[in-house]
Design a protein around this motif. Structure first.
Motif, PDB file in Angstrom:
ATOM      1  N   GLN A 193       0.833  -1.192   0.000  1.00 32.84           N
ATOM      2  CA  GLN A 193       0.000   0.000   0.000  1.00 32.84           C
ATOM      3  C   GLN A 193       0.874   1.251   0.000  1.00 32.84           C
ATOM      4  N   TYR A 194       0.284   2.404  -0.347  1.00 28.25           N
ATOM      5  CA  TYR A 194       0.999   3.675  -0.276  1.00 28.25           C
ATOM      6  C   TYR A 194       1.125   4.108   1.183  1.00 28.25           C
ATOM      7  N   TRP A 195       2.234   4.781   1.478  1.00 33.80           N
ATOM      8  CA  TRP A 195       2.464   5.269   2.836  1.00 33.80           C
ATOM      9  C   TRP A 195       2.323   6.789   2.868  1.00 33.80           C
ATOM     10  N   LYS A 196       1.702   7.282   3.909  1.00 31.48           N
ATOM     11  CA  LYS A 196       1.655   8.708   4.192  1.00 31.48           C
ATOM     12  C   LYS A 196       2.196   8.897   5.606  1.00 31.48           C
ATOM     13  N   LEU A 197       3.437   9.379   5.708  1.00 38.61           N
ATOM     14  CA  LEU A 197       4.143   9.433   6.980  1.00 38.61           C
ATOM     15  C   LEU A 197       4.113  10.836   7.568  1.00 38.61           C
ATOM     16  N   GLU A 198       4.023  10.898   8.892  1.00 40.50           N
ATOM     17  CA  GLU A 198       4.082  12.153   9.624  1.00 40.50           C
ATOM     18  C   GLU A 198       5.283  12.132  10.562  1.00 40.50           C
ATOM     19  N   TYR A 218       5.827   4.083  13.400  1.00 42.72           N
ATOM     20  CA  TYR A 218       5.209   3.137  12.482  1.00 42.72           C
ATOM     21  C   TYR A 218       5.962   1.811  12.513  1.00 42.72           C
ATOM     22  N   ARG A 229      11.518   4.330   0.866  1.00 37.51           N
ATOM     23  CA  ARG A 229      10.217   4.944   1.090  1.00 37.51           C
ATOM     24  C   ARG A 229      10.285   6.036   2.164  1.00 37.51           C
TER      25      ARG A 229
END
Length: 435
Positions: free
Chosen positions: A44-49, A54, A290
């Protein structure tokens, strides 16, 4: 309860609940979720903050947990620790049933490099991963553990082998199949039916049609415990390397979100690390691609990083002192051990060693140093593999251990907490490297 005992309570629970690499990673997942980590998936795509922790799992048996620090840029470098989820032992063969009327035995294959003699006459459990189909034909997976003594490998009585105590060689094909069942009133069960029944017991909602494959392992059913007049020792199975896995997990859970951190736990170290989930796989490279998509920024970050490979170290054996180098007296409860080897079987060099000693000094933790006796071959770890793959400054360390690769291993009761203390200091320190 002392701080050592409190920490060991968590360690004991972790090891007792982790009979296989799959169960170990499942336990790590649970512990990280309890600490507020979010699970990601490679497909899946990752959206990291920044500042949020994680983790991602590969092949149910390798895990990487990480945080992009809220107070750092990626190119500042990462504080990295590594361990492995597997331990030497006996893996069940695909065609498991081995009949010797009126008994049923299980065919096993040697996984890694275990000491085999201690496996005889032990109460053995059975656990692992099973792949099967449900009523719709869909592939599904289950982690199972019979959670009781189920198998044993009976020794041949000395009356039939008067030379048994004089170094009898082990015929691995003939001597090792564990005793599993006996025909009483009904016919012998087949192994896949036994697995299907266990899935139904452990997962009552499961609708299993066919068992398509399994990764099942025998394990010592005896729980972790203290030994010694003053409880100064810990004995249990799979200390190598579940002790390090627990240290990495607990230290990451307590590190906070200010620093760039990464915990890598891979599989198959005991048989070479060459697999999709091993240290020689693309796993850690894919993670960094990534985390830091820009190639030049990624290279700067890696050059500014430090990787601590945590895998158990050999303590000097009181009955075989001549096997150890006389100037490197590694003892239990003596603190983390820096592992050195001139041929780079360990990735330690003088710079990474010096950095670790400074980290340990700040944490007020004693440090020991290990080197093999000259002329004896040396084992290895994920350290050199990861150092070569990422080009990252690396050191190999470990908790001092006796009976390594036996079915029951031994360490000091203070050593797990001392290791946690220095790794936690490393992950949370505001200064990563000193130039």
């Amino acid at each position: 309860m002392t701080k050592y005992q409190e920490y060991n309570t968590g360690l004991f629970n972790f090891i007792n609940n982790s009979p296989t690499a799959f169960h170990a990673v499942s336990e790590i997942r649970t512990l990280l979720l309890q600490k507020g980590f979010s699970e990601l998936y490679e497909n899946q795509y990752w959206k990291l903050e920044k500042g949020k922790p994680y983790f991602v799992i590969r092949n149910d048996s390798a895990l990487a947990a990480f945080t992009l620090g809220s107070e750092e840029n990626p190119e500042s470098g990462f504080r990295m620790i590594g361990s492995h989820s597997d331990s030497p032992g006996l893996q069940v063969k695909p065609a498991a049933d081995t009949a010797s009327e009126p008994y049923l035995q299980i065919g096993v294959e040697i996984y890694g490099g275990p000491l085999l003699n201690p496996w005889f006459d032990r109460d053995l459990g059975l656990a692992g991963r099973v792949c099967c189909t449900d009523g719709s034909g869909k592939l599904c997976e289950y982690l199972i553990d019979f959670q009781r003594p189920l198998l044993t490998i009976p020794s041949l009585a000395i009356h039939f082998d008067r030379e048994a105590n004089d170094g009898r060689p082990i015929d691995k094909q003939k001597f090792l199949p564990p005793l599993f069942a006996q025909t009483l009133e009904d016919q012998l069960p087949d192994f896949t039916t036994v697995l299907k029944n266990r899935i139904s017991e452990q997962y009552p909602q499961a609708k299993i049609v066919d068992i398509l494959g399994f990764d099942m392992f025998c394990y010592d059913h005896q729980k972790a415990s203290y030994l010694g007049l003053n409880n100064e020792f810990i004995t249990c199975s799979r200390l190598d390397n579940l002790l390090s896995c627990f240290v990495g997990t607990s230290a990451m859970g307590d590190a906070g979100g200010q620093r760039n951190t990464l915990f890598l736990c891979t599989n198959h170290e005991e048989n070479g690390s060459t697999s999709t989930s091993g240290a020689q796989s693309s796993f850690v490279e894919n993670i960094f691609e990534r985390l830091i998509p820009a190639p030049e920024t990624r290279q700067i970050a890696l050059r500014n990083s430090l990787f601590i490979s945590v895998d158990n170290a050999h303590a000097i054996h009181p009955n075989f002192r001549e096997k150890s180098d006389p100037n490197h007296n590694v003892i239990l409860n003596g603190g983390p051990v820096i592992k050195n080897n001139a041929n780079q079987r360990y990735a330690t060099n003088c710079k990474s060693s010096a950095l670790f000693k400074l980290i340990a000094r700040e944490a007020d933790v004693p440090v020991q140093e290990f080197v093999m006796q000259t002329g004896m071959p040396c084992g290895s770890t994920i350290g050199p593999m990861t150092a070569a793959k990422l080009g990252i400054e690396t050191i190999d360390i470990g908790a001092p251990t006796l009976s390594m690769h036996s079915i029951r291993e031994l360490t000091g009761s203070q050593d797990p907490y001392l290791m946690h203390k220095v790794i936690h200091s490393f992950l949370s320190s505001p200064e990563l490297q000193r130039r």
